[in-house]
Design an enzyme around this catalytic site. Structure first.
Site, PDB file in Angstrom:
ATOM      1  CE  LYS A 156      18.913 -11.104  -8.777  1.00 38.55           C
ATOM      2  NZ  LYS A 156      18.265 -10.895  -7.481  1.00 38.55           N
ATOM      3  NE  ARG A 177      24.292  -7.981  -4.619  1.00 33.36           N
ATOM      4  CZ  ARG A 177      25.008  -8.873  -5.301  1.00 33.36           C
ATOM      5  NH1 ARG A 177      26.318  -8.869  -5.218  1.00 33.36           N
ATOM      6  NH2 ARG A 177      24.392  -9.770  -6.052  1.00 33.36           N
ATOM      7  CE  LYS A 234      23.183 -11.982  -3.132  1.00 31.68           C
ATOM      8  NZ  LYS A 234      21.975 -11.120  -3.064  1.00 31.68           N
ATOM      9  CD  GLU A 284      16.901 -21.211 -13.994  1.00 24.46           C
ATOM     10  OE1 GLU A 284      15.704 -21.153 -13.654  1.00 24.46           O
ATOM     11  OE2 GLU A 284      17.789 -21.693 -13.266  1.00 24.46           O
ATOM     12  CE  LYS A 339      17.967  -7.626 -10.379  1.00 28.46           C
ATOM     13  NZ  LYS A 339      17.462  -7.959  -9.075  1.00 28.46           N
ATOM     14  CB  SER A 388      21.345  -0.295  -8.552  1.00 23.12           C
ATOM     15  OG  SER A 388      22.094  -1.494  -8.432  1.00 23.12           O
ATOM     16  CE1 TYR A 443      16.063   1.227  -8.010  1.00 25.10           C
ATOM     17  CE2 TYR A 443      17.440   0.438  -9.813  1.00 25.10           C
ATOM     18  CZ  TYR A 443      16.823   0.225  -8.596  1.00 25.10           C
ATOM     19  OH  TYR A 443      16.948  -0.990  -7.975  1.00 25.10           O
TER      20      TYR A 443
HETATM   21  C1  PBG Z   1      17.920  -9.498  -4.491  1.00 20.46           C
HETATM   22  C2  PBG Z   1      17.776  -8.423  -5.484  1.00 20.46           C
HETATM   23  C3  PBG Z   1      18.840  -7.732  -6.038  1.00 20.46           C
HETATM   24  C4  PBG Z   1      18.300  -6.767  -6.881  1.00 20.46           C
HETATM   25  C5  PBG Z   1      16.910  -6.896  -6.836  1.00 20.46           C
HETATM   26  N1  PBG Z   1      16.597  -7.939  -5.968  1.00 20.46           N
HETATM   27  C6  PBG Z   1      20.309  -7.822  -5.768  1.00 20.46           C
HETATM   28  C7  PBG Z   1      20.981  -9.101  -5.642  1.00 20.46           C
HETATM   29  O1  PBG Z   1      20.604 -10.125  -6.238  1.00 20.46           O
HETATM   30  O2  PBG Z   1      21.967  -9.125  -4.897  1.00 20.46           O
HETATM   31  C8  PBG Z   1      19.125  -5.802  -7.648  1.00 20.46           C
HETATM   32  C9  PBG Z   1      18.440  -4.625  -8.208  1.00 20.46           C
HETATM   33  C10 PBG Z   1      19.346  -3.550  -8.660  1.00 20.46           C
HETATM   34  O3  PBG Z   1      20.590  -3.695  -8.706  1.00 20.46           O
HETATM   35  O4  PBG Z   1      18.824  -2.486  -9.001  1.00 20.46           O
HETATM   36  N2  PBG Z   1      17.026 -10.439  -4.328  1.00 20.46           N
END
Ligand code: PBG
Length: 331
Positions: free
Chosen positions: A198, A208, A224, A240, A255, A281, A320
């Site tokens: 991730k 968010r 983050k 990882e 991701k 997203s 989505y």
């Molecule tokens: C957080 C989480 C995130 C997403 C899924 N779980 C955002 C982040 O790490 O701030 C993002 C999913 C998306 O953007 O569609 N645990």
């Protein structure tokens, strides 16, 4: 020209092209992420994610029933909590009656065959929006204390009936710790989908907004970057994912998906576990934005984006677009 090989022969007609087609996205590959809210209110549109809404529990169950009816095998649930329920420690995550647990129970009661995945991370519950709890001087997310909370959270989710917990927090050692706690609590059949690779990505912006965790993400506190991967790094992603596999993950995840196709491919070639990819997203939003401006054809770009993720090696895709793609495939 006197050519021995004329590759275009295999592209000459639609039926020949169908015969030699190497990759196909099917409804079985699709996981639909859904946002849930408390109360009885109407569906809330998410401005930066056209067509996506936050749903109350009743609407969520209706939505899940219609997704299952068109053959979608799984949903991933994300709660959007009232800000008054958030605190520094994300304690709402350990509330036995928290929204997402009620959502899981309601879906399982009505549509038991639908696979449910819940996110294990504290960002929907923390006032600062981070995936874990902060250290004393609030300069970083504390690893081991966060893992202890997440293991507890995972057991609560398992108890509510989820099929898979999906730790998306990127803390060290969380997969092993969660596996151990699930087993100890008698949930040896609850699976783990590890958000293994991730990345600290700009493509999470619209999400968010959707869950209201935007205030973290590099604005008021730190970003983050101390837990999510540096987008520049490939070997680190391999490391990882290997760790998550060794710690007992059932399914690995990359991701975002589209900008990280190389990582998906590399992972596919180096593990025998199923690989999932999350078309996040921002990937969804950018296709919609360009289509709205008349610059891209939405259905064609959407389908190509998913095909590419599958071709890169993903066995399943969180997207989505899941609902509309499944509807199209059924036509
Ligand atoms: C957080 C989480 C995130 C997403 C899924 N779980 C955002 C982040 O790490 O701030 C993002 C999913 C998306 O953007 O569609 N645990």
């Amino acid at each position: 020209m006197n050519l021995t090989r004329r590759p275009r022969r295999l592209r000459r007609t639609a039926s020949i092209r169908a015969l030699v087609e190497e990759t196909r996205v099917t409804v079985n590959d699709l996981i639909m992420p859904l946002f849930v809210i408390d109360g009885q209110g109407p569906r809330q549109e998410i401005a930066s994610m056209p067509g996506q809404q936050r749903l109350n529990l009743d609407d969520l169950v209706t939505e899940c029933a219609s997704l299952a009816a068109i053959g979608i095998p799984a949903v991933a649930l994300f709660p959007a909590l009232d800000p008054t329920l958030k605190d520094e420690e994300g304690s709402g995550a350990l509330d036995e009656n928290t929204l997402v647990l009620r959502a899981v129970k309601a879906i399982k009661k009505n549509i038991p065959e639908l696979t449910i995945i819940t996110d294990i991370a504290l960002d929907p519950y923390t006032s600062h929006g981070h995936d874990g709890v902060l250290n004393a001087d609030k300069t970083d997310v504390e690893n081991d204390r966060t893992v202890a909370i997440l293991t507890h959270m995972a057991v609560l989710n398992a108890k509510a009936g989820v099929d898979f917990v999906a730790p998306s927090d990127m803390m060290d050692g969380r997969i092993g710790a969660i596996r151990e706690s699930l087993d100890e609590a008698g949930f040896e059949n609850t699976g783990i989908i590890a958000y293994s690779a991730k990345y600290a990505s700009a493509y999470y912006g619209p999400f968010r907004d959707a869950v209201g965790s935007a205030s973290a993400a590099g604005t008021n506190l730190l970003g983050k970057h101390t837990y999510q991967l540096n987008p520049a790094n490939r070997r680190e992603a391999q490391m990882e994912t290997l760790l998550d596999e060794q710690e007992g993950a059932d399914i690995l995840m990359v991701k975002p998906a589209g900008p990280y196709l190389d990582i998906i491919r590399e992972l596919r070639d180096s593990t025998d576990l199923p690989v999932s990819a999350y078309q996040v997203s921002g990937e969804y939003a950018q296709i919609h934005a360009a289509a709205r401006l008349g610059w891209l054809d939405l259905p064609k770009t959407r389908d190509e984006s998913l095909l590419s993720i599958k071709r890169a090696g993903a066995d399943m895709i969180l997207t989505y677009f899941a609902r509309e793609v499944a509807q199209n495939l059924a036509k």
